[in-house]
Design a protein around this motif. Structure first.
Motif, PDB file in Angstrom:
ATOM      1  N   ASN A 600      12.520   2.675 -18.462  1.00  0.00           N
ATOM      2  CA  ASN A 600      13.957   2.726 -17.706  1.00  0.00           C
ATOM      3  C   ASN A 600      15.156   3.196 -17.749  1.00  0.00           C
ATOM      4  O   ASN A 600      15.000   4.112 -19.000  1.00  0.00           O
ATOM      5  N   VAL A 601      16.662   3.353 -17.694  1.00  0.00           N
ATOM      6  CA  VAL A 601      17.328   4.404 -17.904  1.00  0.00           C
ATOM      7  C   VAL A 601      18.453   3.994 -17.602  1.00  0.00           C
ATOM      8  O   VAL A 601      18.627   3.073 -16.925  1.00  0.00           O
ATOM      9  N   LEU A 602      19.611   4.193 -19.075  1.00  0.00           N
ATOM     10  CA  LEU A 602      20.893   3.704 -18.446  1.00  0.00           C
ATOM     11  C   LEU A 602      22.037   4.864 -18.737  1.00  0.00           C
ATOM     12  O   LEU A 602      21.359   5.920 -19.561  1.00  0.00           O
ATOM     13  N   GLY A 613      27.844   3.258 -11.196  1.00  0.00           N
ATOM     14  CA  GLY A 613      27.482   4.116  -9.131  1.00  0.00           C
ATOM     15  C   GLY A 613      26.250   4.968  -9.834  1.00  0.00           C
ATOM     16  O   GLY A 613      25.800   5.434  -8.548  1.00  0.00           O
ATOM     17  N   PHE A 614      25.418   5.075 -11.168  1.00  0.00           N
ATOM     18  CA  PHE A 614      24.104   5.363 -10.997  1.00  0.00           C
ATOM     19  C   PHE A 614      22.886   4.487 -10.482  1.00  0.00           C
ATOM     20  O   PHE A 614      22.961   3.583 -11.326  1.00  0.00           O
ATOM     21  N   THR A 615      21.960   4.465  -9.248  1.00  0.00           N
ATOM     22  CA  THR A 615      21.762   3.911  -8.905  1.00  0.00           C
ATOM     23  C   THR A 615      20.478   3.974  -9.686  1.00  0.00           C
ATOM     24  O   THR A 615      19.231   2.992  -9.154  1.00  0.00           O
ATOM     25  N   PHE A 616      19.430   4.971 -10.031  1.00  0.00           N
ATOM     26  CA  PHE A 616      18.322   4.945 -10.470  1.00  0.00           C
ATOM     27  C   PHE A 616      18.651   4.069 -12.362  1.00  0.00           C
ATOM     28  O   PHE A 616      19.052   4.763 -12.865  1.00  0.00           O
ATOM     29  N   LYS A 617      17.032   3.157 -11.885  1.00  0.00           N
ATOM     30  CA  LYS A 617      17.220   2.297 -13.204  1.00  0.00           C
ATOM     31  C   LYS A 617      16.036   2.400 -13.265  1.00  0.00           C
ATOM     32  O   LYS A 617      16.027   2.536 -14.692  1.00  0.00           O
ATOM     33  N   SER A 618      14.935   2.828 -12.364  1.00  0.00           N
ATOM     34  CA  SER A 618      13.722   2.629 -13.387  1.00  0.00           C
ATOM     35  C   SER A 618      12.686   3.454 -13.159  1.00  0.00           C
ATOM     36  O   SER A 618      12.849   3.712 -11.558  1.00  0.00           O
ATOM     37  N   ALA A 619      11.637   4.352 -13.657  1.00  0.00           N
ATOM     38  CA  ALA A 619      10.829   4.926 -12.849  1.00  0.00           C
ATOM     39  C   ALA A 619       9.371   4.218 -12.790  1.00  0.00           C
ATOM     40  O   ALA A 619       9.285   3.326 -12.944  1.00  0.00           O
ATOM     41  N   GLU A 620       8.211   4.461 -11.642  1.00  0.00           N
ATOM     42  CA  GLU A 620       7.085   4.021 -11.590  1.00  0.00           C
ATOM     43  C   GLU A 620       6.736   3.565 -12.557  1.00  0.00           C
ATOM     44  O   GLU A 620       5.913   2.730 -13.076  1.00  0.00           O
TER      45      GLU A 620
END
Length: 810
Positions: A600-602, A613-620
């Protein structure tokens, strides 16, 4: 100008005599019987300065050092972040009592972690006193008007409740002492703790002045002091001999042989004025013998050579001085075309200038330009003549020039000493002679410049720099931390001077900021180890930089003084698994802080708020290297890497590039190499992805255990003992090598790696050639840069487990 401003401040203070009983500053709580007061505005910096200074280490086996260290052991447990005063005084049984005074705070004295600590409460009238026992040390403490006072003497604590009138002069010296120094010394000289700076007993400090304050600058190899000396109106001191005289430029260094032990010099603009002051000091009416000899003299000096002494007169009218010597013309010999003549007034200098010159007997003299040199020893005169003609005087020594930069060119009284003389002075200050090794210290000096009713003081003790050979590598300093080092030291920028400083963390998670001179600026306790490297941001867009980094459960932003910047630190329940990524897309200081937790990223802004506005929350899958930001043309790319996928995103977290083929990636970082997103596969293949998603793979035969570093055009690899720089592969000795680093400085590429097995640091150029004088000793990866903007590169590395070393490449 500096002297004028200091004088103006001092006279302003002299005119302020309306001291009220109400106590406002720490000096108001100083015990009235204090002999010495040490003032520090940074206790931690002072501790480290003393710990790392080679002169203090040389004293570590002396009796007085051992006694004081044992006596003052409780002080090492205090955690003061503000100004402290440490006072030393003699008790009735002639032992030394100490008193520490500082502003009270909750974290000042934490006893929970102390072993062998016992305390009890004592009532004194309406006050509470804490009696503490730490090992064999008993001490007492109390709080008075939010001021914390601790002392080895109960009487001093009980007296602290009473507002007593301390010496007005002591307060004035406190007020003119520096506000930013790690150590200032305030001293009454009429006590056994007062040191002597001169070899002559007649010039010991108690005879020289009544009060002295010295601001100190302590580095690993050098000590410099600046301050004020002041006499009481009712006393007669040596320094007051220079009253109503004007200090002249010192010239003794130009006649003193480089192989001598040092010199003493005093100057004046009018001999009659000096003569009257000496007579008043000695309570005499006149000086006999040939007084006309001194009418054209502005400087008198002593040259020390073992037990020998030579007197030098610096004349502004050579003919007039020669005329005064017409009765002293019997030639003994001619040496190097210089006549050596007999001199009958053997004790004239002691009779005329005591206490400045005492017990000196001369019987011959010579004339060298404007210098008239008198001595008892023919050999000493010959040495002075030869040195003067050969231009091998003290003024030609590089270490004299180095120390002279810290001194005033004019002084009323100056004493310059080389190692043998320094050692003799140190032993004169100790009750028992000690075999202290100070041979590496080239020179010391102390000078007094008399002003109106006080004197400026400057001095220093230096090792001196050895002559640097091009491409040579010299150790600038090594600093010992409180405990073992946890991570690789790194450089950060000091925004106030645009030079570099050092940050490093120890195994107790204490973060240090260390200046490029080797001084500990501050220490800060963190909640865990720093993850990766520390970044710098300009949070307020005012040119002042802060440190930004993550530990496993915090994101910190610290200011120049090591203080938390609100609202940081941010706290996290889940672990932070990659270094904090700091993005500044348009170089406009609108920072984005990306926190990685597993997969996960914050994303936060510089004010600690989530960027919605940053929509990417988690990688696979789990993110296996630090997220990166690259710019190609006008487009931004955020790259987040897992074992099986490279996420290439735009600013708001949407996919910008989709790789067309899949790979199993290594843990190596992602780089922008030849305008492609480049990393390695787990098998050691070089994998590159362009902006259209095309994937290329090159087998570099790296194997599974390898490292990759690149710039935009230079590629460096390491596997086993093979170091690849561009197309060249170097076979190194077998060892345990750190991942290579690339540094681009002054349009040059440098490649480094360290063999942790043999503790050798290697530095190569972009063509794979080992730089001259490498490898050198080191025990970690290095960081390379120009610290002080002098075009010479420095690098930092670990030495022993708790030591960092700064090297300079000349």
């Amino acid at each position: 100008m500096r002297f004028f401003l200091c004088s103006l401040l001092f006279f302003t203070l002299l005119s302020c005599n309306n001291y009220k009983n109400k106590r406002h500053t720490l000096i108001d709580y100083v015990p009235s019987n204090s002999d010495v007061v040490f003032k520090s505005v940074n206790l931690e910096s002072l501790k480290n300065d003393i710990q790392n200074n080679t002169l203090f280490n040389a004293f570590s086996d002396t009796e007085i050092y051992t006694v004081l260290k044992t006596k003052l052991e409780p002080i090492s447990t205090f955690n003061s972040n503000g100004e402290i005063l440490l006072c030393l005084s003699r008790s009735k049984n002639d032992s030394i009592d100490y008193t520490l005074i500082t502003k009270n705070s909750k974290a000042l004295f934490e006893t929970d972690s102390l072993k062998n600590y016992i305390e009890e409460q004592i009532k004194y009238k309406s006050h509470n006193i804490v009696k503490s026992q730490l090992g064999d040390n008993t001490f007492f403490s109390t709080v008075v008007d939010s001021t914390f006072i601790v002392s080895s003497s109960k009487n001093i604590i009980t007296n602290s409740y009473n507002s007593t009138e301390n010496s007005t002069d002591f307060k004035k010296l406190y007020d003119v002492s520096g506000n930013n120094e790690s150590l200032s010394i305030l001293l009454r000289t009429n006590n056994a703790l007062a040191p002597s700076f001169f070899i002559e007993d007649a010039l010991k400090l108690s005879r020289l002045t009544d009060f002295l304050t010295l601001d100190t600058e302590i580095s690993q190899n050098d000590i410099f002091v600046n301050g004020i000396a002041k006499s009481l109106d009712s006393s007669k001191n040596v320094i007051d001999i220079f009253k109503n005289t004007v200090a002249q430029e010192n010239q003794m260094q130009h006649i003193t042989p480089g192989n001598s032990d040092g010199f003493l010099s005093f100057t004046f603009n009018n001999f009659k004025t000096l003569q009257n002051n000496i007579l008043e000091y000695r309570v005499r009416d006149s000086i006999s013998e040939n007084e006309t000899l001194f009418n054209s003299i502005t400087e008198v000096g002593l040259i020390y050579e073992g037990e020998k002494r030579a007197v030098v007169l610096n004349s502004v009218d050579v003919i007039a001085t020669q005329d005064a010597l017409l009765g002293e013309q019997n030639k003994i010999e001619t040496y190097r075309n210089i006549d050596v003549l007999e001199f009958s007034l053997t004790h004239i200098f002691s009779k005329t200038f005591a206490p400045l010159i005492t017990n000196v007997e001369v019987s011959k003299y010579c004339i060298l330009d404007n210098y008239f040199v008198f001595a008892n020893s023919l050999e000493q005169l010959q040495n002075i003549i030869a040195s003067y003609q050969n231009l091998t005087t003290l003024s030609k020594r590089s270490y004299f020039s180095e120390l002279n930069e810290k001194l005033s060119s004019e002084s009323s009284l100056i004493f310059v000493a080389k190692p043998e003389l320094i050692k003799a002075i140190i032993n004169n200050n100790l009750e028992n002679k000690q075999n202290i090794n100070i041979e590496s210290y080239n020179l010391s000096a102390i000078q007094f410049i008399y002003d109106s009713n006080f004197a400026h003081v400057h001095g220093g003790l230096i090792k001196g720099k050895t002559k640097r050979i091009q491409n040579s590598i010299s150790e600038s300093f090594n600093i010992k931390l409180d405990t073992d080092i946890l991570n690789t030291p790194q450089f950060v920028t000091n925004y106030s001077n645009n030079q570099k400083e050092i940050v490093v963390q120890d195994v107790k998670n204490t973060l240090y900021l260390i200046s490029n001179k080797g001084k500990v600026v501050w220490k800060k306790q963190l909640n865990g180890p720093v993850v990766g490297e520390i970044s710098q941001i300009d949070m307020y867009k005012n040119g002042r930089l802060q440190l930004a980094f993550a530990t496993p459960n915090r994101v910190y932003v610290l200011d120049r003084k090591g203080r938390d910047v609100a609202p940081f630190p941010l706290k996290f329940k889940d672990n932070i698994t990659q270094p904090l990524s700091v993005f500044d897309y348009d170089k406009n200081k609108k920072y984005r802080l990306l926190v990685t937790q597993g997969k996960n990223v914050l994303m936060y802004d510089a004010r600690g708020k989530i960027v919605s506005g940053f929509t990417f929350k988690s990688a696979e899958g789990t993110i296996i290297s630090q997220p990166k930001h690259f710019r190609i043309g006008t487009k931004d790319y955020l790259v987040i890497k897992t074992k099986n996928k490279l996420h290439i995103l735009d600013r708001i977290g949407k996919t910008r590039v989709s790789p067309k083929t899949k790979n199993t990636f290594s843990n190596e970082p992602v780089f922008l190499y030849q305008n492609k997103f480049t990393t390695t596969s787990i098998e050691g293949k070089l994998v590159s992805i362009d902006t259209r998603g095309n994937v290329s793979s090159v087998n570099l035969n790296l194997g599974t255990s390898h490292n990759l570093e690149t710039t935009s055009k230079t590629r460096v690899t390491l596997h086993d003992n093979k170091l690849g720089i561009k197309s060249r592969v170097l076979e190194l000795d077998y060892g345990n090598y750190t991942r290579p680093n690339i540094f681009y400085i002054n349009d040059k590429i440098y490649v480094t790696t360290t063999d942790l097995q043999s503790k050798k640091v290697y530095l190569y150029d972009s063509q794979g050639k080992l730089r001259p004088n490498f490898p050198v000793y080191g025990n970690s990866p290095i960081v390379l840069d120009d610290l002080d903007n002098d075009k010479n590169l420095e690098f930092i590395t670990k030495g022993d487990s708790n030591t960092i070393i700064l090297y300079k490449i000349n």
